[in-house]
Design a protein around this motif. Structure first.
Motif, short mmCIF file in Angstrom:
data_model
loop_
_atom_site.label_atom_id
_atom_site.label_comp_id
_atom_site.label_asym_id
_atom_site.label_seq_id
_atom_site.Cartn_x
_atom_site.Cartn_y
_atom_site.Cartn_z
N PRO A 55 -54.70 2.28 -42.65
CA PRO A 55 -54.12 2.66 -43.92
C PRO A 55 -54.40 1.60 -44.98
O PRO A 55 -54.38 0.41 -44.68
CB PRO A 55 -52.63 2.78 -43.63
CG PRO A 55 -52.42 2.24 -42.27
CD PRO A 55 -53.71 2.32 -41.56
N MET A 65 -51.67 -5.27 -46.80
CA MET A 65 -51.33 -4.02 -46.15
C MET A 65 -50.11 -4.20 -45.26
O MET A 65 -49.19 -3.39 -45.28
CB MET A 65 -52.54 -3.56 -45.34
CG MET A 65 -52.44 -2.23 -44.65
SD MET A 65 -51.76 -2.29 -42.99
CE MET A 65 -52.92 -3.35 -42.16
N ARG A 66 -50.08 -5.29 -44.50
CA ARG A 66 -48.93 -5.57 -43.63
C ARG A 66 -47.66 -5.70 -44.45
O ARG A 66 -46.62 -5.15 -44.10
CB ARG A 66 -49.17 -6.87 -42.86
CG ARG A 66 -49.72 -6.63 -41.49
CD ARG A 66 -50.06 -7.91 -40.81
NE ARG A 66 -51.30 -7.71 -40.09
CZ ARG A 66 -51.76 -8.54 -39.17
NH1 ARG A 66 -51.11 -9.64 -38.91
NH2 ARG A 66 -52.87 -8.27 -38.54
N ILE A 69 -46.46 -2.29 -45.70
CA ILE A 69 -45.93 -1.43 -44.63
C ILE A 69 -44.58 -1.94 -44.18
O ILE A 69 -43.65 -1.16 -43.94
CB ILE A 69 -46.94 -1.36 -43.46
CG1 ILE A 69 -48.12 -0.48 -43.86
CG2 ILE A 69 -46.29 -0.81 -42.21
CD1 ILE A 69 -49.19 -0.39 -42.84
N ILE A 70 -44.40 -3.25 -44.11
CA ILE A 70 -43.10 -3.81 -43.71
C ILE A 70 -42.05 -3.48 -44.77
O ILE A 70 -40.93 -3.11 -44.47
CB ILE A 70 -43.22 -5.33 -43.50
CG1 ILE A 70 -44.01 -5.61 -42.23
CG2 ILE A 70 -41.86 -5.98 -43.40
CD1 ILE A 70 -44.36 -7.05 -42.04
N ALA A 73 -41.07 0.04 -44.33
CA ALA A 73 -40.28 0.26 -43.11
C ALA A 73 -38.85 -0.21 -43.29
O ALA A 73 -37.92 0.37 -42.73
CB ALA A 73 -40.94 -0.48 -41.95
N ARG A 74 -38.64 -1.25 -44.07
CA ARG A 74 -37.30 -1.81 -44.20
C ARG A 74 -36.43 -1.03 -45.17
O ARG A 74 -35.23 -1.21 -45.21
CB ARG A 74 -37.39 -3.27 -44.66
CG ARG A 74 -37.77 -4.17 -43.51
CD ARG A 74 -37.96 -5.59 -43.96
NE ARG A 74 -38.37 -6.41 -42.81
CZ ARG A 74 -38.79 -7.66 -42.93
NH1 ARG A 74 -38.86 -8.23 -44.11
NH2 ARG A 74 -39.14 -8.33 -41.86
N ILE B 11 -48.06 -2.64 -37.55
CA ILE B 11 -48.50 -3.15 -38.85
C ILE B 11 -49.91 -3.71 -38.80
O ILE B 11 -50.35 -4.38 -39.73
CB ILE B 11 -47.53 -4.22 -39.39
CG1 ILE B 11 -47.34 -5.34 -38.39
CG2 ILE B 11 -46.21 -3.62 -39.77
CD1 ILE B 11 -46.64 -6.54 -38.96
N LEU B 50 -37.50 -1.91 -36.11
CA LEU B 50 -36.55 -1.24 -36.99
C LEU B 50 -35.14 -1.35 -36.39
O LEU B 50 -34.96 -1.86 -35.28
CB LEU B 50 -36.94 0.22 -37.18
CG LEU B 50 -38.33 0.49 -37.74
CD1 LEU B 50 -38.55 1.98 -37.87
CD2 LEU B 50 -38.52 -0.18 -39.08
#
Lengths: 75, 130
Positions: A55, A65-66, A69-70, A73-74, B11, B50
């Motif tokens: 992605p 990118m990391r 994405i993090i 996600a959070r 990730i 998560l």
């Protein structure tokens, strides 16, 4: 444009300028695994040869990118 | 933080951004993950845990992971089982040569009403003129 001297006389020879290499839109570093070629040469090779298969591949560097994405996600 | 059943987001790599479940903790650095990603070993640094966790046992199979994850409200990619569409197979030419009889019958059936109508239409204005 380059002026060269073959056989004793000056001749102007034109060189195609290379396009600039793609950069990360997050931090601006050079992207790895990206090809910097003329568009007609790029159209001849498959997409998977032109960018990383992940992605945001070809848009963001791996660390940006990391981070994105993090962040997603959070939320 | 990272234990069996923990739901994570990958990730790194081509599975980045996909959700997965920790199925087994291999050692300090590696875990076995399964879910939207492929079932594979992964470095702990390459997954983001998560706050959710699925109720599975260590080394659970892909099916049990999928069921446990459905309870949490997200579905794994179901195996692609499209209903088979019956496509008309290309008939052999020898058979096609025998077939045109019904086609020949249909065509005149369509044309005939058209033929009968057109003279009627032509005849009608002729009558009006007269």
């Amino acid at each position: 444009m380059h002026a060269r001297t073959p056989g004793g006389r000056n001749v102007i020879q034109y060189k195609a300028r290379k396009p600039s290499r793609p950069h990360c839109s997050g931090c601006g570093t050079l992207l790895h695994g990206m090809k910097a070629m003329l568009s007609r040469a790029l159209s001849a090779i498959p997409k998977t040869n032109k960018r990383p298969e992940r992605p945001y591949g070809g848009m963001l560097c791996s660390s940006c990118m990391r981070r994105t994405i993090i962040e997603q996600a959070r939320q | 933080m990272i234990d069996v059943g923990r739901i994570c987001v990958k990730i790194a790599g081509r599975d980045a951004g996909k959700k997965c479940v920790v199925v087994d903790v291999i050692d300090d650095n590696y875990v076995l993950i399964d879910g939207e990603t492929r079932r594979r070993k992964s470095n702990i640094l390459h997954i983001e845990p998560l706050d959710q966790s699925a109720d599975i046992k260590k080394g659970a199979s892909h099916e049990t992971v999928a069921k446990a994850v459905e309870k949490l409200g997200w579905q794994l990619h179901a195996p692609k089982t499209k209903p088979k569409t019956v496509k008309p197979r290309h008939a052999r030419r020898s058979k096609l040569a025998q077939a045109p009889a019904p086609v020949a019958e249909k065509k005149p059936a369509v044309k005939k009403p058209a033929v009968t109508e057109t003279p009627a239409k032509k005849a009608a204005p002729a009558e009006k003129k007269a």
